[in-house]
Design a protein around this motif. Structure first.
Motif, mmCIF file in Angstrom:
data_model
loop_
_atom_site.group_PDB
_atom_site.id
_atom_site.type_symbol
_atom_site.label_atom_id
_atom_site.label_comp_id
_atom_site.label_asym_id
_atom_site.label_seq_id
_atom_site.Cartn_x
_atom_site.Cartn_y
_atom_site.Cartn_z
ATOM 1 N N LEU A 271 0.823 -1.210 0.000
ATOM 2 C CA LEU A 271 0.000 0.000 0.000
ATOM 3 C C LEU A 271 0.854 1.256 0.000
ATOM 4 C CD1 LEU A 271 -2.623 -1.327 2.558
ATOM 5 C CD2 LEU A 271 -3.076 -0.833 0.137
ATOM 6 N N SER A 272 1.999 1.220 0.674
ATOM 7 C CA SER A 272 2.910 2.364 0.670
ATOM 8 C C SER A 272 3.421 2.643 -0.735
ATOM 9 C CB SER A 272 4.089 2.111 1.611
ATOM 10 O OG SER A 272 3.664 2.011 2.959
ATOM 11 N N ALA A 273 3.730 1.589 -1.477
ATOM 12 C CA ALA A 273 4.209 1.751 -2.843
ATOM 13 C C ALA A 273 3.126 2.318 -3.757
ATOM 14 C CB ALA A 273 4.694 0.408 -3.384
ATOM 15 N N LEU A 274 1.866 2.163 -3.352
ATOM 16 C CA LEU A 274 0.744 2.660 -4.152
ATOM 17 C C LEU A 274 0.285 4.052 -3.731
ATOM 18 C CD1 LEU A 274 -1.361 -0.628 -4.433
ATOM 19 C CD2 LEU A 274 0.214 0.353 -6.113
ATOM 20 N N GLY A 275 0.953 4.632 -2.731
ATOM 21 C CA GLY A 275 0.643 6.006 -2.330
ATOM 22 C C GLY A 275 0.012 6.180 -0.967
ATOM 23 N N PHE A 276 -0.367 5.090 -0.311
ATOM 24 C CA PHE A 276 -0.921 5.199 1.037
ATOM 25 C C PHE A 276 0.199 5.576 1.998
ATOM 26 C CE2 PHE A 276 -3.972 2.529 -1.125
ATOM 27 C CZ PHE A 276 -5.200 2.929 -0.598
#
Length: 378
Positions: free
Chosen positions: A142-147
């Motif tokens: 999710l961090s890699a997706l912008g979260f």
């Protein structure tokens, strides 16, 4: 006679398509009309099987492995459909046993793979999530997706197992609309909740390198993170079937990406339209590398047999190895099953692609000859 060949890969030896073509080579000489349909159950080899069946193209990308080191990964793309395996980027085999530690590992690289697919036009995803080296509840992905996940002081946290306990707030302000609009269908064949004695950490943590203290720390982190998610999103999904899959990745998917978790064999048979092919067949040949008690519980042979039963089409299964507990397969729609090994040989020899293909072709021919004798007797 029309024969449908829908056989899973022989792991480490033959792909689904290669195994199917080996069977075809053995029975075409009998005058059979043969259709080979690559298939898998959502585990290893599913991307290749679906790509072969749907004529998708392979995409290569460099991503972070579970410990943040660069590694090559591959997925398949067919128009807006991305076909991915989490293990390609965040799988257990990507790191040596001595370095495995689910407190430190992350699904960040898997998120990079999804982002790459998004950038190349994917908006619908079929994803297999088995074999993870992680226990981060999907926060790395999710961090890699912008979260963004932050602690009580507002400091950003990397998506790892040890940081779950520190997460105090969540933001999706930087998540691209393309990701929010995408659809995710997740192949998941386990029903573990997120935390507790049957949860991700306790059941799967040890095989990922967690000792007793690490398991307790990870479980506490998952429990804490679930509470933050509940307050932030107003969702109580920690007890959902499959929430604990892949170190809580299932929970991350359903909570933040509105994903659906379904048995892998159901997803794949629907995608390749297997039901239509079954209806026109006189006989179905299925199988996998090892036939055992698991083969009747959501694996490829039982999935194929379940569809075949709807239309009264007989099923034969072939396998490299048939265990003593495989007898239950006969009670789940498989009329007969056979090992493809007819003489003593080492495992290494049996798994040589040329040898495995030859064995498959020979046993398939004899199995179909026997089937044809039975038809003639009627």
């Amino acid at each position: 006679m029309k024969v449908l060949v829908a056989i899973d890969s022989f792991k480490g030896s033959l792909s689904s398509l290669e195994a199917g073509n080996a069977v075809k080579s053995g029975i075409e000489k009998l005058g059979c009309e043969v259709l080979v349909k690559p298939i898998a159950d959502g585990g290893e080899g599913s991307v290749e099987a679906l790509a072969d069946a749907l004529k998708a193209k392979f995409m290569d990308v460099i991503v972070a492995n579970p410990l943040g080191e660069k590694t090559p990964a591959r997925y398949a793309l067919k128009g807006e459909l991305g076909i991915l395996e989490m293990a390609s980027a965040s799988g257990l085999p990507l790191i040596e046993k001595s370095r495995r530690n689910p407190l430190k590992t992350s699904t960040y690289g898997f998120g990079e793979m999804i982002a790459h697919a998004i950038a190349h036009g994917a908006r619908k995803f079929i994803i297999g999530i088995g074999g993870s080296a992680t226990n981060d509840a999907g926060t790395g992905m999710l961090s890699a997706l912008g979260f963004k996940f932050t602690d009580a002081r507002g400091e950003a946290l990397a998506g790892t197992g040890e940081n779950l306990i520190k997460i105090a707030a969540i933001s999706d302000a930087d998540v691209p609309q393309s990701i929010k609009d995408s659809e995710f269908l997740i192949a998941c064949d386990v029903d573990n909740p997120l935390f507790g004695e049957n949860g991700a950490a306790h059941v799967y943590g040890p095989q990922k390198g967690a000792d007793e203290a690490a398991v307790e720390a990870l479980d506490a982190g998952l429990r804490s993170f679930a509470g933050v998610v509940s307050k932030s999103l107003g969702k109580e999904l920690c007890s959902e079937r499959g929430a604990g899959a892949a170190g809580g990745l299932g929970f991350g998917f359903v909570s933040f990406l509105r994903a659906q978790l379904r048995p892998g064999i159901d997803i794949i048979t629907e995608q390749i339209g297997l039901q239509n092919d079954v209806q026109g067949a006189d006989l179905i040949i299925t199988g996998e590398g090892r036939l055992d008690f698991q083969s009747r519980m959501g694996k490829t042979p039982s999935g194929v047999a379940k569809i075949a039963a709807r239309y009264g089409v007989p099923v034969i299964a072939l396998a490299g190895c048939v265990s003593s507990c495989a007898g239950g397969c006969n009670e789940h729609g498989i009329g007969a099953f056979f090992s493809v090994l007819n003489e003593p040989m080492s495992l290494e020899r049996a798994m040589e692609p040329a040898v495995a293909a030859q064995n498959l072709a020979r046993v398939a021919e004899q199995a179909v000859r026997l089937f044809m004798l039975g038809r003639g007797a009627k």
